[in-house]
Design a protein around this motif. Structure first.
Motif, PDB file in Angstrom:
ATOM      1  N   LEU A 182       0.828  -1.207   0.000  1.00  8.06           N
ATOM      2  CA  LEU A 182       0.000   0.000   0.000  1.00  8.06           C
ATOM      3  C   LEU A 182       0.863   1.257   0.000  1.00  8.06           C
ATOM      4  O   LEU A 182       0.521   2.246  -0.652  1.00  8.06           O
ATOM      5  CB  LEU A 182      -0.956   0.015   1.189  1.00  8.06           C
ATOM      6  N   LEU A 183       1.976   1.208   0.687  1.00  7.61           N
ATOM      7  CA  LEU A 183       2.896   2.348   0.704  1.00  7.61           C
ATOM      8  C   LEU A 183       3.399   2.641  -0.711  1.00  7.61           C
ATOM      9  O   LEU A 183       3.459   3.792  -1.131  1.00  7.61           O
ATOM     10  CB  LEU A 183       4.076   2.043   1.642  1.00  7.61           C
ATOM     11  N   ALA A 184       3.716   1.600  -1.455  1.00  8.21           N
ATOM     12  CA  ALA A 184       4.204   1.765  -2.829  1.00  8.21           C
ATOM     13  C   ALA A 184       3.074   2.084  -3.805  1.00  8.21           C
ATOM     14  O   ALA A 184       3.295   2.771  -4.805  1.00  8.21           O
ATOM     15  CB  ALA A 184       4.932   0.493  -3.284  1.00  8.21           C
ATOM     16  N   ARG A 185       1.872   1.582  -3.503  1.00  8.48           N
ATOM     17  CA  ARG A 185       0.735   1.748  -4.419  1.00  8.48           C
ATOM     18  C   ARG A 185      -0.522   2.141  -3.651  1.00  8.48           C
ATOM     19  O   ARG A 185      -1.419   1.319  -3.450  1.00  8.48           O
ATOM     20  CB  ARG A 185       0.470   0.441  -5.167  1.00  8.48           C
ATOM     21  N   PRO A 186      -0.598   3.386  -3.174  1.00 11.51           N
ATOM     22  CA  PRO A 186      -1.773   3.818  -2.396  1.00 11.51           C
ATOM     23  C   PRO A 186      -3.099   3.645  -3.140  1.00 11.51           C
ATOM     24  O   PRO A 186      -4.146   3.564  -2.516  1.00 11.51           O
ATOM     25  CB  PRO A 186      -1.493   5.301  -2.110  1.00 11.51           C
ATOM     26  N   ASP A 187      -3.042   3.540  -4.455  1.00 11.09           N
ATOM     27  CA  ASP A 187      -4.256   3.347  -5.244  1.00 11.09           C
ATOM     28  C   ASP A 187      -4.903   1.982  -4.978  1.00 11.09           C
ATOM     29  O   ASP A 187      -6.062   1.758  -5.342  1.00 11.09           O
ATOM     30  CB  ASP A 187      -3.959   3.499  -6.742  1.00 11.09           C
ATOM     31  N   LEU A 188      -4.194   1.067  -4.323  1.00  8.13           N
ATOM     32  CA  LEU A 188      -4.748  -0.243  -4.002  1.00  8.13           C
ATOM     33  C   LEU A 188      -5.624  -0.226  -2.745  1.00  8.13           C
ATOM     34  O   LEU A 188      -6.157  -1.265  -2.345  1.00  8.13           O
ATOM     35  CB  LEU A 188      -3.634  -1.283  -3.823  1.00  8.13           C
ATOM     36  N   PHE A 189      -5.784   0.939  -2.143  1.00  5.11           N
ATOM     37  CA  PHE A 189      -6.615   1.048  -0.944  1.00  5.11           C
ATOM     38  C   PHE A 189      -8.075   0.746  -1.279  1.00  5.11           C
ATOM     39  O   PHE A 189      -8.655   1.319  -2.196  1.00  5.11           O
ATOM     40  CB  PHE A 189      -6.530   2.453  -0.338  1.00  5.11           C
ATOM     41  N   VAL A 190      -8.641  -0.192  -0.531  1.00  5.98           N
ATOM     42  CA  VAL A 190     -10.067  -0.508  -0.603  1.00  5.98           C
ATOM     43  C   VAL A 190     -10.566  -0.486   0.839  1.00  5.98           C
ATOM     44  O   VAL A 190     -10.066  -1.246   1.680  1.00  5.98           O
ATOM     45  CB  VAL A 190     -10.314  -1.904  -1.245  1.00  5.98           C
ATOM     46  N   TYR A 191     -11.509   0.383   1.116  1.00  4.85           N
ATOM     47  CA  TYR A 191     -11.983   0.587   2.494  1.00  4.85           C
ATOM     48  C   TYR A 191     -12.380  -0.733   3.152  1.00  4.85           C
ATOM     49  O   TYR A 191     -12.002  -1.001   4.284  1.00  4.85           O
ATOM     50  CB  TYR A 191     -13.152   1.577   2.509  1.00  4.85           C
ATOM     51  N   ARG A 192     -13.115  -1.559   2.444  1.00  2.00           N
ATOM     52  CA  ARG A 192     -13.570  -2.835   2.994  1.00  2.00           C
ATOM     53  C   ARG A 192     -12.399  -3.704   3.463  1.00  2.00           C
ATOM     54  O   ARG A 192     -12.457  -4.338   4.510  1.00  2.00           O
ATOM     55  CB  ARG A 192     -14.392  -3.579   1.935  1.00  2.00           C
ATOM     56  N   ASP A 193     -11.335  -3.726   2.680  1.00  3.40           N
ATOM     57  CA  ASP A 193     -10.162  -4.546   3.029  1.00  3.40           C
ATOM     58  C   ASP A 193      -9.421  -3.997   4.237  1.00  3.40           C
ATOM     59  O   ASP A 193      -9.064  -4.738   5.144  1.00  3.40           O
ATOM     60  CB  ASP A 193      -9.190  -4.622   1.850  1.00  3.40           C
ATOM     61  N   TRP A 194      -9.144  -2.705   4.221  1.00  8.25           N
ATOM     62  CA  TRP A 194      -8.267  -2.098   5.219  1.00  8.25           C
ATOM     63  C   TRP A 194      -8.984  -1.670   6.484  1.00  8.25           C
ATOM     64  O   TRP A 194      -8.407  -1.735   7.572  1.00  8.25           O
ATOM     65  CB  TRP A 194      -7.518  -0.916   4.610  1.00  8.25           C
ATOM     66  N   CYS A 195     -10.220  -1.222   6.385  1.00  8.60           N
ATOM     67  CA  CYS A 195     -10.902  -0.636   7.538  1.00  8.60           C
ATOM     68  C   CYS A 195     -12.106  -1.439   8.030  1.00  8.60           C
ATOM     69  O   CYS A 195     -12.615  -1.169   9.111  1.00  8.60           O
ATOM     70  CB  CYS A 195     -11.332   0.793   7.219  1.00  8.60           C
ATOM     71  N   GLU A 196     -12.541  -2.395   7.259  1.00  9.46           N
ATOM     72  CA  GLU A 196     -13.661  -3.236   7.685  1.00  9.46           C
ATOM     73  C   GLU A 196     -13.249  -4.688   7.880  1.00  9.46           C
ATOM     74  O   GLU A 196     -14.092  -5.566   7.967  1.00  9.46           O
ATOM     75  CB  GLU A 196     -14.809  -3.143   6.670  1.00  9.46           C
ATOM     76  N   GLY A 197     -11.951  -4.951   7.922  1.00  8.05           N
ATOM     77  CA  GLY A 197     -11.467  -6.280   8.266  1.00  8.05           C
ATOM     78  C   GLY A 197     -11.308  -7.279   7.142  1.00  8.05           C
ATOM     79  O   GLY A 197     -11.014  -8.444   7.388  1.00  8.05           O
ATOM     80  N   GLY A 198     -11.499  -6.849   5.895  1.00  9.18           N
ATOM     81  CA  GLY A 198     -11.403  -7.778   4.772  1.00  9.18           C
ATOM     82  C   GLY A 198     -10.079  -8.516   4.694  1.00  9.18           C
ATOM     83  O   GLY A 198     -10.045  -9.741   4.511  1.00  9.18           O
ATOM     84  N   LEU A 199      -8.981  -7.795   4.849  1.00 10.83           N
ATOM     85  CA  LEU A 199      -7.665  -8.448   4.743  1.00 10.83           C
ATOM     86  C   LEU A 199      -7.391  -9.380   5.921  1.00 10.83           C
ATOM     87  O   LEU A 199      -6.686 -10.378   5.770  1.00 10.83           O
ATOM     88  CB  LEU A 199      -6.559  -7.394   4.608  1.00 10.83           C
ATOM     89  N   VAL A 200      -7.946  -9.087   7.061  1.00  8.93           N
ATOM     90  CA  VAL A 200      -7.772  -9.976   8.216  1.00  8.93           C
ATOM     91  C   VAL A 200      -8.589 -11.252   8.017  1.00  8.93           C
ATOM     92  O   VAL A 200      -8.082 -12.356   8.214  1.00  8.93           O
ATOM     93  CB  VAL A 200      -8.197  -9.273   9.543  1.00  8.93           C
ATOM     94  N   ARG A 201      -9.843 -11.099   7.601  1.00 13.97           N
ATOM     95  CA  ARG A 201     -10.709 -12.280   7.395  1.00 13.97           C
ATOM     96  C   ARG A 201     -10.168 -13.181   6.278  1.00 13.97           C
ATOM     97  O   ARG A 201     -10.173 -14.403   6.408  1.00 13.97           O
ATOM     98  CB  ARG A 201     -12.129 -11.841   7.029  1.00 13.97           C
ATOM     99  N   GLU A 202      -9.713 -12.563   5.199  1.00 12.63           N
ATOM    100  CA  GLU A 202      -9.265 -13.343   4.034  1.00 12.63           C
ATOM    101  C   GLU A 202      -7.814 -13.783   4.138  1.00 12.63           C
ATOM    102  O   GLU A 202      -7.384 -14.659   3.398  1.00 12.63           O
ATOM    103  CB  GLU A 202      -9.495 -12.534   2.760  1.00 12.63           C
ATOM    104  N   ASN A 203      -7.062 -13.140   5.021  1.00  8.13           N
ATOM    105  CA  ASN A 203      -5.658 -13.493   5.231  1.00  8.13           C
ATOM    106  C   ASN A 203      -4.903 -13.599   3.908  1.00  8.13           C
ATOM    107  O   ASN A 203      -4.305 -14.615   3.594  1.00  8.13           O
ATOM    108  CB  ASN A 203      -5.596 -14.813   6.009  1.00  8.13           C
ATOM    109  N   ARG A 204      -4.975 -12.535   3.113  1.00  9.43           N
ATOM    110  CA  ARG A 204      -4.355 -12.593   1.795  1.00  9.43           C
ATOM    111  C   ARG A 204      -3.326 -11.491   1.613  1.00  9.43           C
ATOM    112  O   ARG A 204      -3.396 -10.431   2.223  1.00  9.43           O
ATOM    113  CB  ARG A 204      -5.407 -12.515   0.699  1.00  9.43           C
ATOM    114  N   ARG A 205      -2.388 -11.795   0.742  1.00 14.77           N
ATOM    115  CA  ARG A 205      -1.349 -10.837   0.362  1.00 14.77           C
ATOM    116  C   ARG A 205      -1.792 -10.056  -0.851  1.00 14.77           C
ATOM    117  O   ARG A 205      -2.304 -10.637  -1.802  1.00 14.77           O
ATOM    118  CB  ARG A 205      -0.046 -11.558   0.014  1.00 14.77           C
ATOM    119  N   LEU A 206      -1.561  -8.760  -0.802  1.00 16.29           N
ATOM    120  CA  LEU A 206      -1.819  -7.939  -1.980  1.00 16.29           C
ATOM    121  C   LEU A 206      -0.712  -8.173  -2.995  1.00 16.29           C
ATOM    122  O   LEU A 206       0.442  -8.425  -2.629  1.00 16.29           O
ATOM    123  CB  LEU A 206      -1.878  -6.468  -1.602  1.00 16.29           C
ATOM    124  N   GLY A 207      -1.066  -8.066  -4.262  1.00 11.63           N
ATOM    125  CA  GLY A 207      -0.077  -8.310  -5.325  1.00 11.63           C
ATOM    126  C   GLY A 207       0.733  -7.107  -5.695  1.00 11.63           C
ATOM    127  O   GLY A 207       0.652  -6.040  -5.243  1.00 11.63           O
TER     128      GLY A 207
END
Length: 143
Positions: free
Chosen positions: A118-143
């Motif tokens: 995200l630091l390198a590509r702020p355009d990859l910000f998705v509210y659901r992933d970062w602020c509503e727990g999406g990345l924690v629930r899915e336990n996935r790496r961004l590409g």
């Protein structure tokens, strides 16, 4: 007596908990259910004052509220990056990422990786992933 062994009786001010209160609650989260907390409590506690406590809790695989702490770290990272580090110091964020990469388990390494992406590509910000727990629930790496 350790924090884990003591009984947690609630927050003096849930909108602004102390690090000790947050730590005590995290090891007995059923004592004060999340549903009883103020609206957007995750957003309220995801600031500089508690980030080191949240990081410590997220680094502890035995912490019952670990996923909540990790969720708050995602909020912290996104808030810092999206405000160009006006909200949080970039240096503190980088130190946490480096420590997670060095000492963390897979969950923490994924958080660190996603923070760097995200630091390198702020355009990859998705509210659901970062602020509503999406990345924690899915336990996935961004590409």
């Amino acid at each position: 007596m350790s924090v884990q062994e003591s009984t947690f009786h609630g927050f003096a001010n849930p909108v602004d908990p102390s690090p000790a209160e947050l730590r005590a609650w995290a090891y007995q989260p059923d004592s004060v259910p999340l549903a009883s907390m103020p609206p957007d409590w995750d957003l309220l506690v995801s600031g500089d004052r508690l980030v080191l406590t949240l990081f410590e809790l997220a680094m502890d695989p035995s912490c019952p509220a670990r996923r909540f702490a990790l969720h708050c770290l995602y909020i912290y990272a996104a808030d810092g990056i999206r405000t160009n580090f006006r909200a949080h110091p970039k240096r503190r964020f980088r130190k946490l990422v480096e420590q997670a990469e060095r000492e963390g388990d897979e969950l923490m390494k994924i958080w660190a990786h996603n923070g760097r992406v995200l630091l390198a590509r702020p355009d990859l910000f998705v509210y659901r992933d970062w602020c509503e727990g999406g990345l924690v629930r899915e336990n996935r790496r961004l590409g």
